[in-house]
Scaffold this active site. Structure first.
Site, PDB file in Angstrom:
ATOM      1  CG  ASP A 354      -1.933   1.236   1.398  1.00  0.00           C
ATOM      2  OD1 ASP A 354      -2.989   1.286   0.572  1.00  0.00           O
ATOM      3  OD2 ASP A 354      -1.617   2.093   2.321  1.00  0.00           O
ATOM      4  CD  GLU A 390      -2.234   2.204  -3.289  1.00  0.00           C
ATOM      5  OE1 GLU A 390      -3.568   2.422  -3.629  1.00  0.00           O
ATOM      6  OE2 GLU A 390      -1.861   2.044  -2.119  1.00  0.00           O
TER       7      GLU A 390
END
Length: 714
Positions: A354, A390
């Site tokens: 993330d 990401e």
């Protein structure tokens, strides 16, 4: 006879961090570089027992504790004393009981009483966050727990699915299983449900290879959510990087939680499905130092663990209040140790990071040569598992798509936006008489996005998607022009505004049969494009069933039926599921659609060749590539292997609001084309088409043609 002396560890050589067992006994070690004293605090029947840690070297406090003090099942924490100097980044407070950053399990929940969490609130309600509050918080925080990681894995083996064969299925533990009618009620929403035969049958029947789970690290809900009567559903608010989230287990004891998650991984592996974890190392549940609690890292060593500005305040590049500082080697070590723990102790097969740029920010911004990324590339364990970035955060120059080094693969937002624009936003523009964006960028995305990810990383660097956990679902992309996030309690201010969606003329639910037919064809177009493009496809749990969130594109705090997958399907949903299964099966069957190396335009033995054709069967001209009103293009994949291995596949992409005629390419070796799948019901599977002869293509449709190859000469 005098027993041999027990071996001793040199005070200059600390043990591994956390609680470990060696020939010396049970050892405890914790990073607290700026503390003046650290105590191990153990829950006993007589209350909290405090054991001062005697040794301190290289930023680590450690000791060998009395035998039996930290047996499996024991609850414990730390207290750290030291300077209280917020302007210098120091926030030590022995009144705060702290979780072990290396704790393998967490027992209990955070009870939000802000007046005890580092805030001083006076009679007028004013906050003084930089005043040290010496009220003991022990009754309000969870404890770290010692667990036994011995587990009978049997003959478990990693599926080791090659990237070129990988189909990622992003799912939430609760969201996927909470409403499944074949999962026993006591198991719904749990790790155990992931390994239930009904869930395994759905995943294997769909044909996905890799289950990517939203965060399963222990996490807490933000106090602002609790005040609104909500809670964190997605889990991007980490409380412990080594502990599984207890709320996802049917077991009610920490050891049972650990074993249950391992059982789920083993069950998924048994049917050939990999397990990938979405991990959140960029920030923690402690939020900002001026408004968040002290639960672990901040109380032990705020200046080491967090990225701070010159005034000791959080330098936030995550949008959550704090940013974990991987410029410090001890922090990098914590993240690497955590990742290895999940691979070695839980047998997981990879990770999705993330806000990955936040992990690779040095003193002057993002660097693809950051020590953390170098460590992942060279670590003998972690370099062998799947790593997905990401590639953006909210800090300065935070968009870094295409800039992560191998072996990383990357979520491709350029792909997402382009495909949505072609099939949705530009169709709406055309119906209003406006030009769109043509087909040039769509072709680039379908071909593997070499302009974004480069040409030397193979054909699988791009993770292709049109939906993810954040944003509209597949069904909602076709039913809403605007977000509808009022249930989140933020006056619809949260969530993305740029969705590239199209409601097909009606916002939200409708009974208009024509609108519903158009929406469902658009869903098939989007799903087909993702599953047939060059790269690694990712679909989101429930999209194959037409799941809706009623227009909510940021359901992070909706732990309810709005977010959970419904398994009661209407006939159109059964048809959509059948289409998804067919598309995944086509990708598996037609190797030419999933090359390991980027396709070439010129013939090259052993490589997939990709050529582009216009409606008349000729090559796409330069003028056509630049035409913003062009709505049709044909992608032709073929190979130059030996004849018996050769494949030819044509994707006919037509996003015009009315039908058109297209001549299938006339190429050497293809004597006819067979329709294998189409998003338009009027083109049934099995129809045969003659190369070079025009045929009617329905409006806004994607069709897969497979070439019937001439027999090689005797």
């Amino acid at each position: 006879m005098v027993p041999p002396a027990r071996p001793r560890r040199s005070p200059e050589s600390p043990p591994p961090l956390g609680v470990t067992t060696s020939e010396l006994g049970t050892e405890v070690a914790v990073v607290a570089r700026h503390a003046t004293a650290v105590e191990l605090c153990v829950d006993t029947p007589d209350g909290e027992r405090r054991v001062p840690l005697r040794w301190h070297v290289s930023g680590i406090w450690w000791d060998v504790v009395p035998e039996g003090l930290l047996a499996p099942g024991t609850r414990y924490g730390f207290r750290a004393d030291g300077p209280w100097d917020p302007a210098a980044g120091h926030r030590h407070n022995p009144a705060k009981l702290l979780l072990d950053p290396y704790g393998r399990a967490v027992d209990g929940w955070v009870h939000w009483e802000p007046e005890v969490y580092g805030h001083v609130v006076d009679a007028d309600g004013r906050h003084h966050p930089d005043e040290r509050d010496d009220r003991d918080s022990a009754a309000l925080v969870p404890r770290s727990v010692v667990v036994d990681h011995a587990y009978d894995w049997g003959d478990d083996e990693p599926p080791a699915v090659p990237w070129s064969r990988t189909v990622v299925y992003e799912a939430h533990v609760r969201g996927l299983t909470m409403r499944h009618p074949e999962v026993p009620p006591e198991l719904q929403g749990t790790y155990a449900a992931l390994g239930h035969p009904a869930v395994l049958d759905h995943l294997t029947g769909l044909g996905v290879t890799s289950l990517e789970l939203l965060p399963v690290h222990a996490f807490a809900s933000e106090p602002a959510l609790v005040e609104r009567g909500l809670r964190n559903y997605w889990g991007y608010n980490t409380l412990g990087f080594f502990a599984p989230h207890a709320g996802y287990a049917s077991a009610n004891d920490p050891q049972g939680v650990v074993d249950e998650l391992k059982g789920a991984v083993r069950a998924l592996h048994s049917v050939g499905i990999e397990v990938l974890l979405d991990v959140v190392y960029n920030h923690t549940a402690e939020q900002s130092c001026t408004g968040g609690p002290t639960l672990s890292w901040r109380g032990l060593d705020n200046q080491t663990y967090y990225r701070l500005d010159a005034h000791g305040r959080d330098a936030d590049v995550t949008g959550t209040g704090n940013s974990v500082d991987l410029r410090d080697p001890l922090v990098v070590r914590m993240v690497l140790d955590s990742l290895r723990h999940w691979v070695e102790d839980y047998h997981v097969d990879g990770f999705r990071f993330d806000l990955a740029p936040a992990l690779a920010r040095g003193s002057h911004g993002f660097s693809p040569d950051h020590p953390f990324l170098v460590a992942l590339q060279t670590d003998p364990v972690l370099s062998q598992v799947k790593l997905i970035a990401e590639p953006w955060d909210v800090g300065p120059h935070g968009w870094r798509t295409g800039q992560f080094p191998p072996p990383f693969r990357e979520w491709n937002d350029r792909y997402r936006d382009t495909v949505r624009t072609f099939w949705l936003a530009d169709v709406a523009r055309e119906r209003e008489g406006h030009a769109g964006h043509g087909v040039r960028e769509l072709a680039t995305r379908i071909a593997g996005s070499a302009d974004v990810v480069g040409t030397d990383r193979g054909a699988t660097a791009s993770v292709n998607m049109v939906t993810a956990h954040d944003g509209f679902t597949l069904a909602d992309l076709t039913a809403y022009d605007h977000k509808h996030n009022h249930a989140n309690g933020e006056d619809n201010r949260d969530g993305h505004g740029d969705n590239r969606s199209w409601n097909h003329g009606v916002e939200g639910p409708t009974t208009d049969a024509r609108v519903l037919e158009d929406r469902r064809r658009s869903m098939r177009n989007l799903l087909g494009t993702v599953l047939l493009s060059t790269g690694v496809p990712m679909i989101v749990a429930g999209d194959e069933l037409g799941r809706t969130q009623q227009g909510n594109n940021n359901a992070y705090n909706q732990d309810n039926a709005l977010s959970w997958v419904s398994w009661r399907l209407e006939p159109w949903q059964e048809e959509l599921l059948a289409d998804a299964r067919t598309l995944v099966a086509l990708r598996r069957e037609l190797a030419v659609l999933r090359p390991a190396l980027l396709p070439t335009f010129e013939p090259e033995p052993g490589r997939t060749r990709l050529r582009w054709y216009a409606e008349d069967g000729g090559s796409v001209s330069h003028q056509a590539w630049e035409d913003p009103r062009r709505r049709t293009v044909v992608a032709l994949y073929d190979t130059l292997h030996e004849e018996h291995d050769r494949q030819a596949v044509a994707l006919v992409l037509h996003a015009g609001s009315s039908g058109t005629e297209v001549a299938p390419p006339a190429v050497d070796g293809v004597q006819a084309w067979t329709v294998r799948w189409s998003s338009a019901a009027s083109l049934p599977e099995g129809d045969e088409l003659e190369p070079g002869m025009p045929w009617a293509v329905p409006a806004t449709s994607l069709t897969v043609l497979v070439g019937q190859l001439e027999e090689p000469p005797a």
